[in-house]
Motif scaffolding. Structure first.
Motif, short mmCIF file in Angstrom:
data_model
loop_
_atom_site.label_atom_id
_atom_site.label_comp_id
_atom_site.label_asym_id
_atom_site.label_seq_id
_atom_site.Cartn_x
_atom_site.Cartn_y
_atom_site.Cartn_z
N ASP A 155 0.52 -1.12 -0.19
CA ASP A 155 0.27 -0.22 -0.19
C ASP A 155 0.85 1.56 0.14
O ASP A 155 0.45 2.71 -0.51
CB ASP A 155 -0.98 -0.37 1.15
N ASN A 156 1.73 1.44 0.98
CA ASN A 156 2.74 2.32 0.87
C ASN A 156 3.38 2.84 -0.44
O ASN A 156 4.33 3.66 -0.54
CB ASN A 156 3.35 2.62 2.39
N SER A 157 4.44 1.41 -0.87
CA SER A 157 5.02 1.47 -2.27
C SER A 157 4.14 2.84 -3.31
O SER A 157 2.74 2.98 -3.60
CB SER A 157 5.22 0.40 -3.31
N LEU A 158 5.05 3.91 -4.12
CA LEU A 158 4.87 4.56 -5.49
C LEU A 158 5.12 4.17 -6.55
O LEU A 158 5.29 3.09 -6.56
CB LEU A 158 5.80 5.57 -4.75
N VAL A 159 3.54 4.47 -6.93
CA VAL A 159 3.57 3.81 -8.81
C VAL A 159 3.40 4.78 -9.49
O VAL A 159 3.11 6.00 -9.61
CB VAL A 159 2.30 2.43 -8.38
N GLY A 160 4.44 4.82 -10.88
CA GLY A 160 3.87 5.54 -11.45
C GLY A 160 3.65 4.48 -13.30
O GLY A 160 3.93 3.77 -13.29
N LEU A 161 3.17 5.51 -13.88
CA LEU A 161 3.00 4.87 -14.98
C LEU A 161 2.89 5.81 -16.08
O LEU A 161 3.24 7.02 -16.27
CB LEU A 161 1.49 4.35 -15.38
N ILE A 162 4.23 5.12 -17.49
CA ILE A 162 4.43 5.60 -18.96
C ILE A 162 3.89 4.33 -19.93
O ILE A 162 4.16 3.13 -19.82
CB ILE A 162 5.94 5.85 -19.23
N THR A 163 3.20 5.14 -21.13
CA THR A 163 3.04 3.96 -22.20
C THR A 163 3.63 4.45 -23.06
O THR A 163 3.86 6.10 -23.16
CB THR A 163 1.25 3.78 -22.20
N PHE A 164 3.75 3.73 -24.91
CA PHE A 164 4.90 4.53 -25.23
C PHE A 164 4.48 3.41 -26.41
O PHE A 164 3.93 2.55 -26.98
CB PHE A 164 6.31 4.02 -25.41
N GLY A 165 4.88 3.89 -27.75
CA GLY A 165 4.39 3.66 -28.40
C GLY A 165 5.32 4.42 -30.36
O GLY A 165 6.23 4.49 -29.92
N THR A 166 4.43 4.59 -30.83
CA THR A 166 5.42 5.94 -31.86
C THR A 166 5.39 6.99 -30.93
O THR A 166 6.90 8.12 -30.88
CB THR A 166 4.56 6.55 -32.43
N LEU A 167 4.45 7.55 -29.55
CA LEU A 167 4.90 8.73 -28.77
C LEU A 167 4.67 8.22 -27.17
O LEU A 167 5.00 6.92 -27.15
CB LEU A 167 3.97 9.56 -29.15
N VAL A 168 5.85 8.97 -26.94
CA VAL A 168 6.01 8.31 -24.96
C VAL A 168 4.89 9.31 -24.06
O VAL A 168 4.89 10.88 -24.39
CB VAL A 168 7.69 8.67 -24.55
N HIS A 169 4.25 8.69 -23.91
CA HIS A 169 3.29 9.21 -22.54
C HIS A 169 3.48 9.09 -21.59
O HIS A 169 3.21 7.47 -20.78
CB HIS A 169 2.31 8.89 -23.03
N VAL A 170 3.55 9.75 -20.43
CA VAL A 170 4.02 10.36 -18.86
C VAL A 170 2.75 10.21 -18.27
O VAL A 170 2.08 11.36 -18.74
CB VAL A 170 5.25 11.28 -18.67
N HIS A 171 1.81 9.39 -17.56
CA HIS A 171 0.37 10.11 -17.11
C HIS A 171 0.17 10.82 -15.60
O HIS A 171 1.10 9.96 -14.96
CB HIS A 171 0.29 8.52 -16.95
N GLU A 172 0.32 11.62 -15.79
CA GLU A 172 0.33 12.75 -14.62
C GLU A 172 -1.16 11.59 -13.39
O GLU A 172 -2.17 12.01 -13.67
CB GLU A 172 -0.35 14.14 -14.88
N LEU A 173 -0.98 11.14 -12.48
CA LEU A 173 -1.58 9.90 -11.97
C LEU A 173 -2.64 10.75 -10.79
O LEU A 173 -3.95 11.22 -10.72
CB LEU A 173 -1.04 8.65 -11.31
N GLY A 174 -1.52 11.77 -11.11
CA GLY A 174 -2.08 12.68 -9.11
C GLY A 174 -3.40 14.07 -10.21
O GLY A 174 -3.52 14.47 -9.23
N PHE A 175 -3.79 14.10 -11.47
CA PHE A 175 -4.95 15.09 -11.62
C PHE A 175 -5.84 14.05 -11.82
O PHE A 175 -5.89 13.56 -12.68
CB PHE A 175 -4.44 15.40 -13.18
N GLY A 176 -6.87 13.81 -10.83
CA GLY A 176 -7.39 12.61 -10.22
C GLY A 176 -8.80 12.87 -11.35
O GLY A 176 -9.56 11.89 -11.84
N THR A 177 -9.42 14.23 -11.99
CA THR A 177 -10.50 14.73 -12.40
C THR A 177 -10.91 14.57 -13.38
O THR A 177 -11.75 13.38 -14.23
CB THR A 177 -11.03 16.25 -12.71
N ILE A 178 -9.45 14.32 -14.67
CA ILE A 178 -9.92 13.56 -16.01
C ILE A 178 -7.94 13.34 -16.52
O ILE A 178 -7.25 13.76 -16.03
CB ILE A 178 -10.23 15.03 -17.62
N PRO A 179 -7.74 11.98 -17.02
CA PRO A 179 -6.62 11.53 -17.27
C PRO A 179 -5.59 12.73 -18.44
O PRO A 179 -6.78 13.73 -18.74
CB PRO A 179 -7.61 10.40 -17.67
#
Length: 761
Positions: A155-179
């Motif tokens: 539960d206490n571990s920190l998590v981040g997410l990056i997805t990639f294909g043609t471009l690299v997308h760094v997801h701002e998980l802390g911005f909860g209202t919209i992706p």
């Protein structure tokens, strides 16, 4: 073998020579180098953990140990490595013969110190880097595996997410209202400063004019870090909703081209982001790659489908245009990750190659885990990923931020380490001029290590000839001390100290002593790691010839025979299995690259380089168990003669487990006899190897592939490829119900015959 296993059970060390050759000449005559395979944080149930700081020698910094000479009256101890006299500090005032501190107990040669108040404040960090340029079906498998993994995170571990294909997308998980994501172009590398600038890290708190930006202490506000790295308990919902909506990369792919995939850029962005936000903490980048990298730095092949992906032949002829560029890029990435103390784990799941051979350097130097499977839906991938986080069967015990140091007697130098670590370039009198693996240092960084991680240390004896008078002197012990300073999975910093002493011998009568201390399993594993290393770095290296010469030298030095009479040749039981190990090593996937892609070869070698002796021996010479109505399950010779129509064989070659049904058994099974109540014994016979296979699979990481096949079936090749070809298509009369192997390889008997002829010359 038993006493060597016992030593391993006490200290986690297996040495090829447990009686050490005493001079440089003796050591070179022994062929197999003086070496140790050490598992730094192997769990020992009754090892004490001391709640105070270790006492170190003021000259060579080695730690007080059972081999130190103690003068209780004067309260002085003498270091066994540099003979420096050290005074005990005041809090040791009450020590005596009857009242010893734990670190002087003779049975505690391995001990751990836990310094109070040194726990790391940063929780574990997991950065998921996910390939989206894969087909829908694979996407579904990957999403379900990831959401399962996210549910298992602490539960206490920190998590981040990056997805990639043609471009690299760094997801701002802390911005909860919209992706919300930050997008980077995949075809060019992004520097750390550009990354921080473009991701608005300096909006609230301006960038410091000087110094390095490193975490919340140095120039970043903790709010801006929390936009990208959140505690798992806070962002589980956000993460799962992003994953559910994750689509295949939308960019169109022309029919004659490969999909655009910028693996290198994505990993570089992940490394820079972690380096800015949480340097020096136990962070892991988990990369999920589903195809070859075709764009940006680290690309392994062009987008044109007319250009095939590099094979071993291309690498040998130096006609793989992207290979060296990609390796150089990943070497740079490895250096950056080691400096930050972060780990790169690779999960490569594709029918095609994805570039494991290029990525090897970054995964290996950071001590990362590697899993290679054909699909994200395959149990090899799904079960291995689950085991990283959840461990009811067998805990991996992932630890981080390790520093490994070594001390040894002055006549020994260290050539280097073969295994998952990176040199810290700490030069000193211990370093040999010859470098093997990560060398010319006496300290190594191990960013990621687990309870099974094993490193292979290669030593060099530098003592010149000894005059006979001093030979009998008392000082014929060599001492070694291994220090591992690491962050335990509980978050606290620990120091593990293992001190060893080994007798050294030299001179005319030493051969019997050397034989008595020869550990043939450890020696075979050292040779396997060495030959793999040489094949990678030496051009025009002939591995078969090198192994054969080594084996002939050993047999002619340690065998009993009359000159030029092969029939008189015999080997002591201590060495008798060694030729067999070398025979199977010559035929193994580490040496025979034919029929394997460079990715598979790199994968096999990475796992060989991090496993302990028992597991590595199974990779070199698989184990075979036979099940039949006539007898209880028993080990069978790894030979084609083991195949019989009424037998079931269980082959464990570490990466694959094969259950092989003889032809009669297969016919009975197809007829459904095992479902009939009167044939209960048959149903039990079919079940026994399955239960044994399950037990093996539960113990192992990465999870092996299970193949169930029948005699004369297409999958039987998994077994036949590993067996000694004692009966081939051109040999006379073979046993009915048995099998033959279509090969021109020599059998073990012929190999042994030639070996005896050459050894006695």
């Amino acid at each position: 073998m038993a006493e060597f296993m016992e030593l391993e059970g006490q200290d986690g060390v297996r040495m090829a020579w447990n009686v050490v050759p005493g001079t440089k000449q003796e050591a070179s005559n022994c062929v197999v180098p003086v070496s140790a395979i050490y598992t730094p944080i192997k769990p020992f149930p009754n090892m004490p953990v001391l709640p105070y700081a270790p006492l170190r020698c003021r000259n060579c910094r080695s730690v007080l140990n059972p081999f130190s000479i103690v003068d209780f009256a004067a309260k002085i101890w003498i270091c066994p490595f540099c003979f420096q006299r050290n005074h005990f500090p005041p809090h040791y005032a009450s020590i005596s013969d009857e009242n010893l501190p734990a670190e002087l107990f003779p049975q505690y040669t391995t001990i751990e110190y836990q310094s109070p108040g040194e726990a790391s404040s940063v929780p574990p960090v997991f950065m998921f880097v996910v390939d989206t340029n894969i087909i829908e079906e694979e996407m579904t498998f990957l999403k379900s595996a990831l959401s399962q993994a996210i549910g298992l995170l602490p539960d206490n571990s920190l998590v981040g997410l990056i997805t990639f294909g043609t471009l690299v997308h760094v997801h701002e998980l802390g911005f909860g209202t919209i992706p919300k994501t930050y997008v980077f172009k995949g075809s060019k590398d992004v520097s750390k400063d550009q990354l921080l600038e473009q991701m608005n890290f300096f909006l609230i708190k301006p960038k410091p004019p000087t110094g390095v930006v490193a975490g919340a202490r140095d120039g970043l506000s903790s709010e801006s870090i929390a936009r990208f790295l959140l505690p798992a308990s806070d962002c589980e919902f956000t993460l799962n909703s992003i994953l559910e909506e994750l689509q295949k990369d939308p960019w169109p792919v022309p029919a004659d081209q490969r999909a655009s995939r910028c693996t290198g850029t994505a990993l570089s962005v992940a490394a820079s982001l972690l380096g800015a936000c949480v340097p020096g903490s136990g962070a892991r980048i988990l990369a999920f790659v589903g195809g070859p990298s075709t764009d940006g730095p680290g690309a392994i092949v062009s987008k044109n489908l007319s250009e095939p992906i590099r094979s071993h032949k291309d690498l040998d002829k130096d006609s793989a245009p992207n290979y060296h560029k990609a390796v150089k890029f990943y070497e740079g990435l490895a250096k950056q990750l080691v400096h930050q103390g972060h780990v790169l784990d690779l999960f490569a799941c594709a029918l095609d190659q994805v570039g494991v051979a290029e990525l090897k350097v970054a995964v290996e130097r950071t001590g990362g885990l590697v899993v290679l499977a054909e699909s994200f839906g395959h149990s090899v991938f799904k079960d291995s990923l689950r085991r990283v986080f959840r461990s009811e069967d067998k805990e991996l015990g992932l630890s981080s931020n390790g520093i490994f140091e070594i001390n040894c007697s002055k006549d020994i130098k260290v050539q280097g380490i073969l295994g998952p670590c990176a040199s810290l370039e700490k030069k000193g009198p211990l370093c040999s001029d010859t470098i093997v693996g990560q060398g010319s240092t006496s300290a190594w960084k191990m960013c990621g290590l687990d309870q099974a991680t094993s490193i292979c240390l290669i030593f060099e004896i530098v003592k010149k000839e000894i005059p006979d008078a001093t030979l009998q002197s008392s000082n014929n012990q060599f001492y070694f001390q291994f220090l591992t300073y690491y962050q335990h999975s509980t978050g606290e910093m620990r120091l593990r100290v293992t001190s060893l002493s080994r007798r050294c011998v030299a001179g005319p009568g030493s051969v019997q002593d050397l034989i008595a201390g020869f550990d043939q399993e450890a020696a075979a594993v050292v040779m396997a790691r060495l030959v793999s290393f040489k094949m990678e770095i030496e051009a025009e290296f002939d591995p078969i010839r090198w192994l054969d010469k080594a084996l002939i030298h050993i047999c002619s030095r340690f065998g009993d025979y009359q000159k030029d009479s092969p029939s008189t040749f015999s080997l002591s039981p201590r060495l008798s299995i060694f030729p067999q190990f070398i025979f199977h090593l010559r035929r193994s996937q580490f040496v025979q690259v034919f029929n394997n892609s460079p990715d598979e070869t790199a994968y096999f070698r990475m796992i060989l380089n991090r496993e302990n002796v028992a597991n590595s021996v199974v990779m070199i010479q698989p184990s075979l168990i036979s099940y039949s109505f006539q007898s209880a399950p028993e080990p069978a010779l790894l030979d084609v003669a083991a195949i019989a129509a009424d037998r079931i064989l269980l082959l464990d070659s570490y990466f694959t487990i094969v259950i092989f049904h003889g032809s009669t058994i297969a016919q009975w099974r197809k007829a459904g006899y095992h479902n009939q109540p009167e044939h209960q014994a048959f149903s039990q016979l079919l079940q026994a190897p399955k239960d044994d296979a399950d037990a093996i699979i539960k113990e192992r990481f990465p999870v092996p592939r299970l193949v169930i096949c029948d005699q004369h079936g297409s999958q039987a090749r998994f077994l036949l490829a590993k067996l000694n070809p004692s009966a081939t298509y051109n040999s006379d009369g073979h046993n009915p119900g048995g099998d033959i192997i279509f090969t021109d390889d020599v059998s073990f008997e012929v190999f042994l015959d030639h070996l005896q002829r050459l050894a006695v010359q």
